[in-house]
Design a protein around this motif. Structure first.
Motif: not given
Lengths: 114, 116
Positions: B35, B37, B40-43, B45
Motif C-alpha cells: 500500500y 499512504q 493525510g490520506q488513507g492507505p 492499494f
C-alpha cells in the motif's frame, strides 16, 4: 468508482467522552468492512464486519454495520488519551477467484485531551 | 514471533533515481500486500501477491512501479525514475492466506520515501 468516506475527518474530545465515527461506502462487490487504528505508521486491526446489525465489541470499542444503508459506525466510550489516533475504515472487495483488495477511507483523526 | 518488517525505514532520493523497498512478511504468510499512504490520506492499494504471483496489480499507478516476490516470501517494490509525487509511506502487509476466508492483514512499520 469504489469509494469509502469517513466522517468527521477530525475530532477533539475530552477524556471520558463518548465518540461515534462514521464510515459510508459505495462499492461494486462488497465482502467485508474493517476498522483499523493507526497511531504511528502501521494500522492495527480492530474489527471486521460482514453481517448487518451484529455488533462487534472489544472493551470500550464497538462497531456495527448496516448493509442496506451502506455504512458502519465505530463507537468509543469513556475515551482515554491513549485512544488518540487515526481511525481508518476499509472495505474489502470480492473479486473473481481469490483476489482481494481493500479500499480505504481517509480516516478520522481523534484527539483525546486530558 | 517477529512481525512484518520493512527496510529501509526511511529513504531519501533524488528525482529520477531508482529505489527498491523491501518487505519481510510474517513467516508462513502466503499473501502479501503493498500500500502507499500519502500525508493525510488513507492507505492506497498497490499490489497483492498470493505466493510468488501477483494476483492483483491493478493499484500500481504506472509502469515505473514494479514488485516481485520470487520465492513467495520477501517482496521488493521497485520504483524507476522516481518523481516528487512518489513521496509517501509505503506499507507492506501480510496475511496467512488470501483465500475466500478473511485473514487479518498484519502491517509492517512502513518505509517513508522522500523524493527531492
Amino acid at each position: 468508482e469504489d469509494k469509502v468516506v469517513q466522517s468527521p475527518l477530525s475530532l477533539v474530545v475530552h477524556e471520558g467522552d463518548t465518540v461515534t465515527l462514521n464510515c459510508s461506502y459505495e462499492v461494486t462487490n462488497f465482502r467485508s468492512l474493517l476498522w483499523y487504528k493507526q497511531e504511528k505508521k502501521a494500522p492495527t486491526f480492530l474489527f471486521m464486519l460482514t453481517s448487518s446489525g451484529i455488533e462487534k465489541k472489544s472493551g470500550r470499542l464497538s462497531s456495527i454495520l448496516d448493509k442496506k444503508e451502506l455504512f458502519s459506525i465505530l463507537n468509543i466510550t469513556a475515551t482515554q488519551t491513549g485512544d488518540s489516533a487515526v481511525y481508518l475504515c476499509a472495505v474489502e472487495l470480492s473479486h473473481a477467484g481469490n483476489n482481494r483488495k481493500l479500499i480505504w477511507g481517509l480516516g478520522t483523526s481523534l484527539a483525546v485531551n486530558p | 514471533g517477529a512481525g512484518v518488517s520493512q527496510t529501509p525505514s526511511n529513504k531519501v532520493t533524488e528525482k529520477g533515481k531508482y529505489v527498491e523497498l523491501r518487505c519481510d512478511p510474517i513467516s508462513g504468510h502466503t499473501a502479501l500486500y503493498w500500500y502507499r499512504q500519502s500525508l493525510g490520506q488513507g492507505p492506497e492499494f498497490l499490489i497483492y501477491f498470493q505466493g510468488t504471483g501477483a494476483a492483483d496489480d491493478s493499484g500500481l499507478p504506472n509502469d515505473r512501479f514494479f514488485a516481485v516476490r520470487p520465492e513467495g516470501s520477501v517482496s521488493t517494490l521497485k520504483i524507476q525514475r522516481t518523481e516528487r509525487g512518489d513521496s509517501a509511506v509505503y506499507l507492506c502487509a501480510s496475511s496467512l492466506t488470501g483465500g475466500l476466508t478473511y485473514n487479518e492483514q498484519f502491517f509492517g512499520p512502513g518505509t517513508r520515501l522522500t523524493v527531492l
